[in-house]
Design a protein around this motif. Structure first.
Motif, PDB file in Angstrom:
ATOM      1  N   TYR A  11       0.306  -1.246  -0.173  1.00  0.00           N
ATOM      2  CA  TYR A  11      -0.169  -0.118   0.011  1.00  0.00           C
ATOM      3  C   TYR A  11       1.378   1.530  -0.128  1.00  0.00           C
ATOM      4  O   TYR A  11       1.754   1.656   1.030  1.00  0.00           O
ATOM      5  N   PRO A  13       0.983   4.939   0.566  1.00  0.00           N
ATOM      6  CA  PRO A  13      -0.377   6.067   0.930  1.00  0.00           C
ATOM      7  C   PRO A  13       0.245   7.355  -0.101  1.00  0.00           C
ATOM      8  O   PRO A  13       0.850   7.627   0.223  1.00  0.00           O
ATOM      9  N   THR A  34      -5.836   7.117   5.139  1.00  0.00           N
ATOM     10  CA  THR A  34      -5.137   6.437   5.533  1.00  0.00           C
ATOM     11  C   THR A  34      -5.187   5.628   6.380  1.00  0.00           C
ATOM     12  O   THR A  34      -4.748   3.787   5.921  1.00  0.00           O
ATOM     13  N   THR A  37      -8.106   3.419   5.088  1.00  0.00           N
ATOM     14  CA  THR A  37      -7.325   2.096   4.175  1.00  0.00           C
ATOM     15  C   THR A  37      -6.769   1.048   4.689  1.00  0.00           C
ATOM     16  O   THR A  37      -6.908  -0.676   4.674  1.00  0.00           O
ATOM     17  N   ASP A  97      -3.614   4.862  -3.720  1.00  0.00           N
ATOM     18  CA  ASP A  97      -5.235   5.687  -2.785  1.00  0.00           C
ATOM     19  C   ASP A  97      -5.824   5.847  -3.947  1.00  0.00           C
ATOM     20  O   ASP A  97      -6.529   6.955  -2.798  1.00  0.00           O
ATOM     21  N   PRO A 118      -6.743   2.443  -7.458  1.00  0.00           N
ATOM     22  CA  PRO A 118      -7.703   2.648  -6.224  1.00  0.00           C
ATOM     23  C   PRO A 118      -9.015   1.475  -6.775  1.00  0.00           C
ATOM     24  O   PRO A 118      -9.822   0.933  -6.488  1.00  0.00           O
ATOM     25  N   MET A 122     -11.006  -1.504  -5.879  1.00  0.00           N
ATOM     26  CA  MET A 122     -11.704  -2.453  -4.876  1.00  0.00           C
ATOM     27  C   MET A 122     -12.663  -3.176  -5.334  1.00  0.00           C
ATOM     28  O   MET A 122     -12.791  -4.061  -5.153  1.00  0.00           O
ATOM     29  N   THR A 210     -11.811   9.571  -6.420  1.00  0.00           N
ATOM     30  CA  THR A 210     -10.300   8.723  -6.273  1.00  0.00           C
ATOM     31  C   THR A 210      -9.368   9.734  -6.660  1.00  0.00           C
ATOM     32  O   THR A 210      -8.247   9.708  -6.668  1.00  0.00           O
ATOM     33  N   SER A 228     -13.209   9.896  -0.412  1.00  0.00           N
ATOM     34  CA  SER A 228     -13.025   8.835  -1.330  1.00  0.00           C
ATOM     35  C   SER A 228     -13.421   7.655  -1.188  1.00  0.00           C
ATOM     36  O   SER A 228     -14.576   7.444   0.194  1.00  0.00           O
ATOM     37  N   PHE A 230     -13.181   4.388  -1.007  1.00  0.00           N
ATOM     38  CA  PHE A 230     -13.387   4.131   0.126  1.00  0.00           C
ATOM     39  C   PHE A 230     -14.284   4.283   0.828  1.00  0.00           C
ATOM     40  O   PHE A 230     -13.989   3.060   1.908  1.00  0.00           O
ATOM     41  N   ASP A 234     -15.838   0.426   2.709  1.00  0.00           N
ATOM     42  CA  ASP A 234     -16.118   0.596   4.341  1.00  0.00           C
ATOM     43  C   ASP A 234     -17.417   0.530   4.574  1.00  0.00           C
ATOM     44  O   ASP A 234     -17.377  -0.609   5.546  1.00  0.00           O
TER      45      ASP A 234
END
Length: 238
Positions: A11, A13, A34, A37, A97, A118, A122, A210, A228, A230, A234
């Motif tokens: 990863y 970042p 971060t 993620t 990311d 990203p 995902m 993104t 994001s 992400f 989540d």
């Protein structure tokens, strides 16, 4: 792609996400990107590898965009060496990311590394390991310029539709933020996103993308929470 018995990822970042905090609309208990993620990848079963001396690394794009070619190549080369070492010479995929950083490294690096945008990571690596438990009703998504250049708009929409019943794809040539231009010349951002607000359904209160700096402009010009994608993944799989 890694097997379920060997879910390892490097990863990286981006320096922007390492240094910037949350946006103004985010809840106080939301994690910084971060951290989120890291938690998301662990929950999906991944072992996370970070490059050594991470805070010294940058993809080089900030230098390239200002015409500092030598500094750009030096930063890019140093990052590639660090990522090659962390990934065991390309054995493991490298997650970026932010799409602009991914695009820049894709243009600069050799073919040895498996660096992954990203959106692709995902969709292809993380979502198969998770279960969507609480789908959103409506979200807006904005494909930043680098996403258009690498042809990932359809993947962005597909990823978003896994997480929400209704997905509004924002149409704009460019948001006009352009790295740090939106801070220094806000009129560029205001013009680039002049038609943003009218594209967002009245029942839509959340937008995703993104690129952290672009998201600052989206949030300012739309009046809704933009962050994001992400965070979306989540939340709906938690």
């Amino acid at each position: 792609m890694n097997t379920t018995a060997d879910l390892k990822v490097v990863y990286f970042p981006s320096c922007i996400n390492r240094s910037m905090g949350k946006n103004r609309f985010q809840d106080s208990d939301d994690l910084q990107l971060t951290e989120l993620t890291h938690r998301l990848l662990v929950r999906a079963g991944f072992t996370i590898i970070y490059p050594e001396s991470m805070d010294a690394h940058c993809c080089g794009m900030p230098f390239s965009s200002k015409g500092f070619t030598e500094a750009n190549h030096a930063q890019s080369e140093a990052l590639e060496i660090a990522l090659l070492k962390a990934s065991d010479n390309g054995k493991y995929p490298v997650l970026y990311d932010m799409s602009p950083c991914f695009y820049h490294s894709k243009e600069e690096f050799s073919n040895t590394l498996k660096i992954v945008d990203p959106i692709e990571f995902m969709l292809d690596y993380v979502m198969p390991q998770l279960v969507v438990k609480n789908k959103k009703d409506t979200v807006a998504v904005f494909p930043v310029c680098s996403v258009k250049k690498i042809g990932k708009i359809d993947q962005l929409v597909a990823l978003s539709k896994i997480c929400a019943d209704q997905v509004t794809l924002i149409d704009s040539n460019c948001c006009g933020f352009a790295g740090d231009r939106g801070f220094l010349i806000p009129e560029l951002n205001e013009h680039g996103l002049r038609a943003l607000k009218e594209q967002i359904p009245t029942n839509c209160k959340e937008g995703y993308s993104t690129s952290r700096t672009c998201e600052i402009g989206f949030e300012k010009m739309s009046g809704i929470d933009f962050k994001s994608i992400f965070y979306l993944i989540d939340e709906v799989t938690r």
